[in-house]
Design a protein around this motif. Sequence first.
Motif, PDB file in Angstrom:
ATOM      1  N   SER A 230       3.570  11.746 -11.501  1.00 42.43           N
ATOM      2  CA  SER A 230       2.938  12.425 -12.634  1.00 42.43           C
ATOM      3  C   SER A 230       2.187  11.402 -13.486  1.00 42.43           C
ATOM      4  O   SER A 230       2.535  10.214 -13.495  1.00 42.43           O
ATOM      5  N   PRO A 231       1.163  11.851 -14.215  1.00 41.11           N
ATOM      6  CA  PRO A 231       0.411  10.920 -15.061  1.00 41.11           C
ATOM      7  C   PRO A 231       1.304  10.165 -16.047  1.00 41.11           C
ATOM      8  O   PRO A 231       1.118   8.968 -16.265  1.00 41.11           O
ATOM      9  N   SER A 232       2.297  10.843 -16.625  1.00 46.52           N
ATOM     10  CA  SER A 232       3.166  10.160 -17.589  1.00 46.52           C
ATOM     11  C   SER A 232       4.013   9.088 -16.903  1.00 46.52           C
ATOM     12  O   SER A 232       4.245   8.016 -17.469  1.00 46.52           O
ATOM     13  N   THR A 233       4.455   9.356 -15.683  1.00 41.09           N
ATOM     14  CA  THR A 233       5.229   8.355 -14.936  1.00 41.09           C
ATOM     15  C   THR A 233       4.354   7.157 -14.606  1.00 41.09           C
ATOM     16  O   THR A 233       4.773   6.010 -14.767  1.00 41.09           O
ATOM     17  N   ARG A 234       3.137   7.417 -14.137  1.00 37.27           N
ATOM     18  CA  ARG A 234       2.218   6.308 -13.812  1.00 37.27           C
ATOM     19  C   ARG A 234       1.931   5.474 -15.046  1.00 37.27           C
ATOM     20  O   ARG A 234       1.902   4.251 -14.991  1.00 37.27           O
ATOM     21  N   GLU A 235       1.710   6.145 -16.184  1.00 38.14           N
ATOM     22  CA  GLU A 235       1.405   5.430 -17.428  1.00 38.14           C
ATOM     23  C   GLU A 235       2.619   4.639 -17.909  1.00 38.14           C
ATOM     24  O   GLU A 235       2.501   3.492 -18.333  1.00 38.14           O
ATOM     25  N   HIS A 236       3.787   5.244 -17.823  1.00 40.79           N
ATOM     26  CA  HIS A 236       5.020   4.608 -18.307  1.00 40.79           C
ATOM     27  C   HIS A 236       5.417   3.406 -17.450  1.00 40.79           C
ATOM     28  O   HIS A 236       5.777   2.361 -17.977  1.00 40.79           O
ATOM     29  N   LEU A 237       5.351   3.541 -16.132  1.00 39.99           N
ATOM     30  CA  LEU A 237       5.821   2.486 -15.246  1.00 39.99           C
ATOM     31  C   LEU A 237       4.737   1.484 -14.865  1.00 39.99           C
ATOM     32  O   LEU A 237       4.962   0.286 -14.902  1.00 39.99           O
ATOM     33  N   GLY A 238       3.604   1.962 -14.444  1.00 37.89           N
ATOM     34  CA  GLY A 238       2.581   1.068 -13.901  1.00 37.89           C
ATOM     35  C   GLY A 238       2.989   0.583 -12.517  1.00 37.89           C
ATOM     36  O   GLY A 238       4.147   0.701 -12.104  1.00 37.89           O
ATOM     37  N   ALA A 239       2.041   0.048 -11.785  1.00 34.80           N
ATOM     38  CA  ALA A 239       2.264  -0.332 -10.382  1.00 34.80           C
ATOM     39  C   ALA A 239       3.302  -1.439 -10.229  1.00 34.80           C
ATOM     40  O   ALA A 239       4.172  -1.369  -9.352  1.00 34.80           O
ATOM     41  N   ASP A 240       3.239  -2.466 -11.064  1.00 34.74           N
ATOM     42  CA  ASP A 240       4.170  -3.597 -10.901  1.00 34.74           C
ATOM     43  C   ASP A 240       5.609  -3.199 -11.185  1.00 34.74           C
ATOM     44  O   ASP A 240       6.522  -3.555 -10.445  1.00 34.74           O
ATOM     45  N   THR A 241       5.833  -2.450 -12.263  1.00 37.68           N
ATOM     46  CA  THR A 241       7.186  -2.012 -12.607  1.00 37.68           C
ATOM     47  C   THR A 241       7.718  -1.039 -11.563  1.00 37.68           C
ATOM     48  O   THR A 241       8.883  -1.106 -11.172  1.00 37.68           O
TER      49      THR A 241
ATOM     50  N   ARG B 126       0.826  -1.208   0.000  1.00 32.83           N
ATOM     51  CA  ARG B 126       0.000   0.000   0.000  1.00 32.83           C
ATOM     52  C   ARG B 126       0.861   1.260   0.000  1.00 32.83           C
ATOM     53  O   ARG B 126       0.511   2.250  -0.643  1.00 32.83           O
ATOM     54  N   GLY B 127       1.988   1.235   0.698  1.00 30.36           N
ATOM     55  CA  GLY B 127       2.867   2.398   0.696  1.00 30.36           C
ATOM     56  C   GLY B 127       3.390   2.706  -0.691  1.00 30.36           C
ATOM     57  O   GLY B 127       3.446   3.871  -1.103  1.00 30.36           O
TER      58      GLY B 127
ATOM     59  N   ALA C 211       6.915  -0.911  -8.356  1.00 34.12           N
ATOM     60  CA  ALA C 211       7.267  -1.691  -7.157  1.00 34.12           C
ATOM     61  C   ALA C 211       8.566  -2.458  -7.373  1.00 34.12           C
ATOM     62  O   ALA C 211       9.440  -2.483  -6.498  1.00 34.12           O
ATOM     63  N   ALA C 212       8.714  -3.072  -8.539  1.00 33.48           N
ATOM     64  CA  ALA C 212       9.936  -3.838  -8.830  1.00 33.48           C
ATOM     65  C   ALA C 212      11.158  -2.923  -8.846  1.00 33.48           C
ATOM     66  O   ALA C 212      12.219  -3.275  -8.332  1.00 33.48           O
ATOM     67  N   ARG C 213      11.012  -1.731  -9.403  1.00 33.56           N
ATOM     68  CA  ARG C 213      12.133  -0.796  -9.467  1.00 33.56           C
ATOM     69  C   ARG C 213      12.565  -0.359  -8.066  1.00 33.56           C
ATOM     70  O   ARG C 213      13.750  -0.238  -7.780  1.00 33.56           O
ATOM     71  N   LEU C 214      11.594  -0.125  -7.185  1.00 29.77           N
ATOM     72  CA  LEU C 214      11.927   0.300  -5.824  1.00 29.77           C
ATOM     73  C   LEU C 214      12.645  -0.797  -5.042  1.00 29.77           C
ATOM     74  O   LEU C 214      13.337  -0.507  -4.071  1.00 29.77           O
ATOM     75  N   ARG C 215      12.506  -2.038  -5.451  1.00 32.95           N
ATOM     76  CA  ARG C 215      13.155  -3.142  -4.744  1.00 32.95           C
ATOM     77  C   ARG C 215      14.554  -3.451  -5.295  1.00 32.95           C
ATOM     78  O   ARG C 215      15.272  -4.271  -4.743  1.00 32.95           O
TER      79      ARG C 215
END
Length: 166
Positions: free
Chosen positions: A70-81, A60-61, A83-87
């Motif tokens: 930003s909308p472009s970042t959300r569209e480009h990365l998506g939630a799964d990517t 959730r965090g 989360a994976a990038r932060l790990r």
Amino acid sequence: MGRRLLLTALVLAGVLAVAAYRPRDPWDAPTGPRPWLTADDVVTLQLEALRRNGELRNDRGIRIALRFASPSTREHLGADTFAARLRQPYFRAILQHRSASIVARAERDGRAAFRVRLDRRNKAEAPTVFLFLLSRRYLPDCNGCWVTDLVHPWPTGVQRRTGIDV
């Protein structure tokens, strides 16, 4: 017999109450952009959400932090990517910090840049510094909201590339 029945009923009620208990979600702060939030607020809320990701359910965090992107970042990365990038080792410090402080900030023409120092949970590890770049956007669902365009480990020569000296 009456006492035994009463005792059994109380024990059963206690067991059912414990089984039904769901702890309140500790997150009471805004979970997405709001017009009244400052750029400082957005950075602070994202960092707190990411720091507490391990104690919140289902990443959730991370999902809260992504809502401020930003909308472009959300569209480009998506939630799964995202989360994976932060790990990945490059970004893992952002999920494993015990405290954060804004070391420097600059704001100009609807853009803001922050240098943020993260003290790691493991005190033996050196602090990590990240760059946050934000912009004020006029979106259909949030007019005049600050959103995060970039989060990156602190690079060299930032002021040459962005024109913002932090």
